[in-house]
Design an enzyme around this catalytic site. Structure first.
Site, mmCIF file in Angstrom:
data_model
loop_
_atom_site.group_PDB
_atom_site.id
_atom_site.type_symbol
_atom_site.label_atom_id
_atom_site.label_comp_id
_atom_site.label_asym_id
_atom_site.label_seq_id
_atom_site.Cartn_x
_atom_site.Cartn_y
_atom_site.Cartn_z
ATOM 1 N N VAL A 225 0.828 -1.205 0.000
ATOM 2 C CA VAL A 225 0.000 0.000 0.000
ATOM 3 C C VAL A 225 0.867 1.263 0.000
ATOM 4 O O VAL A 225 0.532 2.245 -0.664
ATOM 5 C CB VAL A 225 -0.998 -0.017 1.178
ATOM 6 C CG1 VAL A 225 -1.804 1.268 1.248
ATOM 7 C CG2 VAL A 225 -1.935 -1.223 1.051
ATOM 8 N N ALA B 5 1.980 1.693 -3.518
ATOM 9 C CA ALA B 5 0.849 2.138 -4.339
ATOM 10 C C ALA B 5 0.499 3.600 -4.073
ATOM 11 O O ALA B 5 0.258 4.371 -5.009
ATOM 12 C CB ALA B 5 -0.370 1.252 -4.070
ATOM 13 N N GLU B 6 0.465 3.992 -2.804
ATOM 14 C CA GLU B 6 0.114 5.379 -2.494
ATOM 15 C C GLU B 6 1.186 6.337 -2.998
ATOM 16 O O GLU B 6 0.886 7.424 -3.491
ATOM 17 C CB GLU B 6 -0.110 5.572 -0.998
ATOM 18 C CG GLU B 6 -0.578 6.980 -0.691
ATOM 19 C CD GLU B 6 -1.289 7.126 0.638
ATOM 20 O OE1 GLU B 6 -1.667 8.268 0.943
ATOM 21 O OE2 GLU B 6 -1.468 6.123 1.359
ATOM 22 N N THR B 7 2.437 5.933 -2.902
ATOM 23 C CA THR B 7 3.532 6.762 -3.421
ATOM 24 C C THR B 7 3.369 6.962 -4.921
ATOM 25 O O THR B 7 3.416 8.091 -5.416
ATOM 26 C CB THR B 7 4.886 6.099 -3.098
ATOM 27 O OG1 THR B 7 5.020 5.989 -1.679
ATOM 28 C CG2 THR B 7 6.038 6.895 -3.671
ATOM 29 N N SER C 266 0.095 8.988 -5.803
ATOM 30 C CA SER C 266 0.202 10.397 -5.424
ATOM 31 C C SER C 266 1.155 11.154 -6.343
ATOM 32 O O SER C 266 0.879 12.282 -6.755
ATOM 33 C CB SER C 266 0.648 10.523 -3.969
ATOM 34 O OG SER C 266 -0.349 9.985 -3.116
#
Length: 152
Positions: free
Chosen positions: A73, A76-78, A81
């Site tokens: 996660v 994925a968030e990196t 974003s």
């Protein structure tokens, strides 16, 4: 290089994370962030259409020796974003408002590659699908992240 060129204050951190110098200004004064560096995330491709980075399994495992689900996660968030920031441009900032993950298979060694592709690129929201794969190209997890685009 002209005499008027001022390097980004975190150029060394950004270059270590695989971010080409021409993209340093997009990241503002914050660089990649301590967690990205700590987890060993390195960008290999950066564009509005596709954002790709790798992350080692070693150092990011849970107690059973598998890559921690939270590490999936974080990657994925990196990616989501950063991809949303590329879409939004210099006059905006982005903040994550939703993320979900489905884990397909475990991995206990090697390098994970995450690839973010846009699902929706709007004026106020950007949504990306991020697929994490192993070195054989097998899907490890799939995430979806939505970022809100804010004016600076």
């Amino acid at each position: 290089m002209s005499d008027n060129f001022t390097p980004h204050p975190l150029s060394d951190e950004l270059l270590a994370a695989g971010i080409p110098a021409e993209h340093h200004g997009l990241l503002g004064p914050h660089g990649v962030g301590a967690l990205v560096a700590k987890m060993g995330i390195v960008f290999t491709h950066m564009s509005v259409d596709s954002m790709v980075a790798t992350m080692p399994v070693e150092g990011n495992t849970q107690v059973t020796g598998l890559l921690h689900g939270g590490a999936h996660v974080v990657l994925a968030e990196t990616l989501g974003s950063f991809a949303a920031a590329f879409h939004a441009g210099l006059d905006s900032r982005v903040v994550g408002i939703e993320i979900n993950a489905t884990h397909h298979r475990g991995i206990s060694a090697g390098l994970v590659t995450g690839t973010a592709t846009p699902i929706h690129l709007g004026r106020t929201l950007a949504t990306h699908q991020v697929v994490m794969t192993d070195s054989a190209g097998r899907a490890l997890s799939t995430c979806r992240i939505t970022n809100m685009i804010l004016s600076r």
